[in-house]
Structure formats: C-alpha cells, structure tokens
Design an enzyme around this catalytic site. Structure first.
Site, PDB file in Angstrom:
ATOM      1  N   GLY A  30       0.828  -1.203   0.000  1.00  0.00           N
ATOM      2  CA  GLY A  30       0.000   0.000   0.000  1.00  0.00           C
ATOM      3  C   GLY A  30       0.862   1.254   0.000  1.00  0.00           C
ATOM      4  O   GLY A  30       2.053   1.201  -0.327  1.00  0.00           O
ATOM      5  N   SER A  31       0.273   2.377   0.397  1.00  0.00           N
ATOM      6  CA  SER A  31       0.990   3.656   0.334  1.00  0.00           C
ATOM      7  C   SER A  31       1.626   4.043   1.672  1.00  0.00           C
ATOM      8  O   SER A  31       2.672   4.692   1.690  1.00  0.00           O
ATOM      9  CB  SER A  31       0.029   4.756  -0.125  1.00  0.00           C
ATOM     10  OG  SER A  31      -1.036   4.890   0.803  1.00  0.00           O
ATOM     11  N   ASP A  88      -7.037  -0.558   5.844  1.00  0.00           N
ATOM     12  CA  ASP A  88      -8.058   0.325   5.267  1.00  0.00           C
ATOM     13  C   ASP A  88      -8.950   0.913   6.352  1.00  0.00           C
ATOM     14  O   ASP A  88      -9.441   2.029   6.232  1.00  0.00           O
ATOM     15  CB  ASP A  88      -8.913  -0.463   4.264  1.00  0.00           C
ATOM     16  CG  ASP A  88      -8.074  -0.969   3.111  1.00  0.00           C
ATOM     17  OD1 ASP A  88      -7.349  -0.152   2.505  1.00  0.00           O
ATOM     18  OD2 ASP A  88      -8.087  -2.182   2.842  1.00  0.00           O
ATOM     19  N   GLU A 107      -0.392 -10.709   2.719  1.00  0.00           N
ATOM     20  CA  GLU A 107      -0.280  -9.862   3.916  1.00  0.00           C
ATOM     21  C   GLU A 107      -0.690 -10.643   5.163  1.00  0.00           C
ATOM     22  O   GLU A 107      -0.029 -10.599   6.195  1.00  0.00           O
ATOM     23  CB  GLU A 107      -1.159  -8.623   3.784  1.00  0.00           C
ATOM     24  CG  GLU A 107      -0.635  -7.601   2.804  1.00  0.00           C
ATOM     25  CD  GLU A 107      -1.604  -6.461   2.602  1.00  0.00           C
ATOM     26  OE1 GLU A 107      -2.813  -6.626   2.871  1.00  0.00           O
ATOM     27  OE2 GLU A 107      -1.146  -5.378   2.171  1.00  0.00           O
TER      28      GLU A 107
HETATM   29  O1  DER Z   1      -4.354  -3.361   0.641  1.00  0.00           O
HETATM   30  C1  DER Z   1      -3.886  -3.404   1.786  1.00  0.00           C
HETATM   31  O2  DER Z   1      -4.078  -4.324   2.580  1.00  0.00           O
HETATM   32  C2  DER Z   1      -3.119  -2.205   2.266  1.00  0.00           C
HETATM   33  O3  DER Z   1      -2.200  -2.551   3.259  1.00  0.00           O
HETATM   34  C3  DER Z   1      -4.156  -1.251   2.819  1.00  0.00           C
HETATM   35  O4  DER Z   1      -4.828  -1.941   3.840  1.00  0.00           O
HETATM   36  C4  DER Z   1      -3.554   0.040   3.320  1.00  0.00           C
HETATM   37  O5  DER Z   1      -3.160   0.752   2.200  1.00  0.00           O
HETATM   38  P1  DER Z   1      -2.808   2.298   2.351  1.00  0.00           P
HETATM   39  O6  DER Z   1      -1.645   2.357   3.322  1.00  0.00           O
HETATM   40  O7  DER Z   1      -2.405   2.723   0.966  1.00  0.00           O
HETATM   41  O8  DER Z   1      -4.033   3.000   2.865  1.00  0.00           O
END
Ligand code: DER
Length: 232
Positions: A30-31, A88, A107
């Site tokens: 993710g970011s 999320d 994950e």
């Molecule tokens: O897709 C995922 O599981 C990511 O880890 C998400 O849960 C968090 O993504 P973000 O840091 O871009 O909000």
C-alpha cells in the site's frame, strides 16, 4: 498533504519502536508502508543494521529492492520478528479491514508468521466500528471460477452485496499477485467479525478474507495535529 504527513508519522513511529538489529521484518503493501520502508532503509544505513525483509506483494518486493534492502522469504525465515503493514480501517477491538490494494492474502500469511504484527495508518482509518469510514466493503480473494457462487453465498448468509473488483487500467477484473479475483463485500450492518471471517473462509473457492481478527498487536495512527496516537 495532511494524510501523507500522517502516514509518514505512523510509519516512522512503528519502525523506530519495533525494528531492531538482526530482525526479520515483514513488509506490507500500500501507500503508508512506503514511508516505513524509507525510514527502515535510513536506519539500516545510519545504524548499520543487519535486517532482512519479507515482502507481502509484488509491490512490497519492488520497494525492498528499490531501497537496496536484503530480500528474503518465508522459506528462509518462516518466523519473523515483526511485520509492519497498513490497513483500510481499524475498529476499537483492532479488527482490521485490509485488501484495499488487493494484497490481503500474502499480507495475512506474513502477519501470521510474525511475533509482532504492527499496523500503521493515517487518522482516516481510525474508527470505532468497521464501515464508519471505509465504504468499499471487505475484500475477499477468490478462485476465479468461483466468484459468482461465492458472491451469492455471502449475500445469502450475511446480506449486502459482494461485487467483483474490476480493473481500471486493464479490461476485465483485477487479478491478484496469486492470479485470483477479488470480491468487495459491501456489508450493511456491523457483524461479529470473528464469525464472519471464519464462515466466509469456509465457503469453497474463498482463498482469504480482508478481515484481520485478533492479529494486530498495536496500531500507530498519524493524526491531523502532527501527533501519533497508539491503539493496542
Ligand atoms: O491493501 C492493503 O491491505 C493495504 O495494506 C491497505 O490496507 C492500506 O493501504 P494504504 O496504506 O495505501 O491506505
């Protein structure tokens, strides 16, 4: 932006508080994790840390390689010292919705292999019950040929609607790193997430759910006012 700064705060706090020399570190997707990996690489350089990293996606693998960190895997390190990943949404019991980026299966595997699973997020993810802020539903990874019956079964069991995640920059559905499809289950009411997670997991064709129940040890939230809030 404020959210980006908040992600950085959370990422730095998690790495500074939980990563030590000779650690095997699970790297999320993710970011938000991008900031954590920036900090990890900086600490490795500054402190000459001996760290190996296990990725949770193709994206995480690219991030590890880009920073010149030592790439490893679960064959070599089936037990990790710590896994750091985003979310999320997080509820009061630290139940997570994950999978917004489509990487939930690897994950959850990596998180399950870690002695400590630490979550990093900006303030927008901090809820008291799931669904308050995250409106895209619970991601569920499924074997492609099963997506219609699985979608129907989920709706029959728990209501709402489980929708096939369509790609934006590719015709057709999103295909995961594991060559599967994703259903986004738009649930209507708060549920007993432990029951939902285990029940959905048992439906033939389901690979994994984006419900991480009883897995997160601590969550670091970067806040709008520049502070870090800890939930554990
Ligand atoms: O897709 C995922 O599981 C990511 O880890 C998400 O849960 C968090 O993504 P973000 O840091 O871009 O909000």
């Amino acid at each position: 932006s404020m959210a980006e700064e908040a992600k950085k705060l959370a990422g730095y706090a998690a790495v500074d508080n939980h990563v030590k020399d000779n650690h095997v570190v699970g790297v999320g997707s993710g970011s938000t994790i991008v900031f954590a990996v920036d900090r990890l690489a900086e600490r490795v350089r500054q402190e000459k840390l001996n760290i190996v990293c296990v990725p949770t996606s193709f994206q995480a693998r690219q991030l590890i390689l880009k920073h010149g960190l030592v790439l490893s895997d679960l064959d070599r390190h089936p037990e990790l010292d710590v896994a750091i990943d985003g979310a999320d949404e997080v509820d009061a019991a630290l139940t997570l919705i994950k999978g917004g980026g489509g990487c939930l299966t690897q994950e959850k595997i990596v998180a399950g292999c870690a002695k400590h699973f630490i979550v990093i997020a900006d303030f927008r993810k901090a809820s008291s019950t799931l669904g308050q802020q995250w409106k895209k539903g619970v991601p569920i990874e499924v074997i492609p040929m099963s997506y219609v019956p699985v979608s129907r079964t989920i709706a029959k069991l728990f209501g709402g609607e489980a929708v096939l995640r369509m790609a934006v920059n590719k015709a057709g559905p999103v295909v995961t790193d594991n060559s599967n499809f994703i259903l986004d289950w738009k649930f209507e009411n708060p549920q007993n997430w432990a029951v939902v997670n285990t029940t959905i997991k048992m439906i033939p064709g389901v690979v994994e759910t984006g419900l991480f129940v009883g897995m997160a040890e601590r969550v670091y939230f970067g806040m709008e006012d520049g502070t870090v809030s800890v939930r554990d």
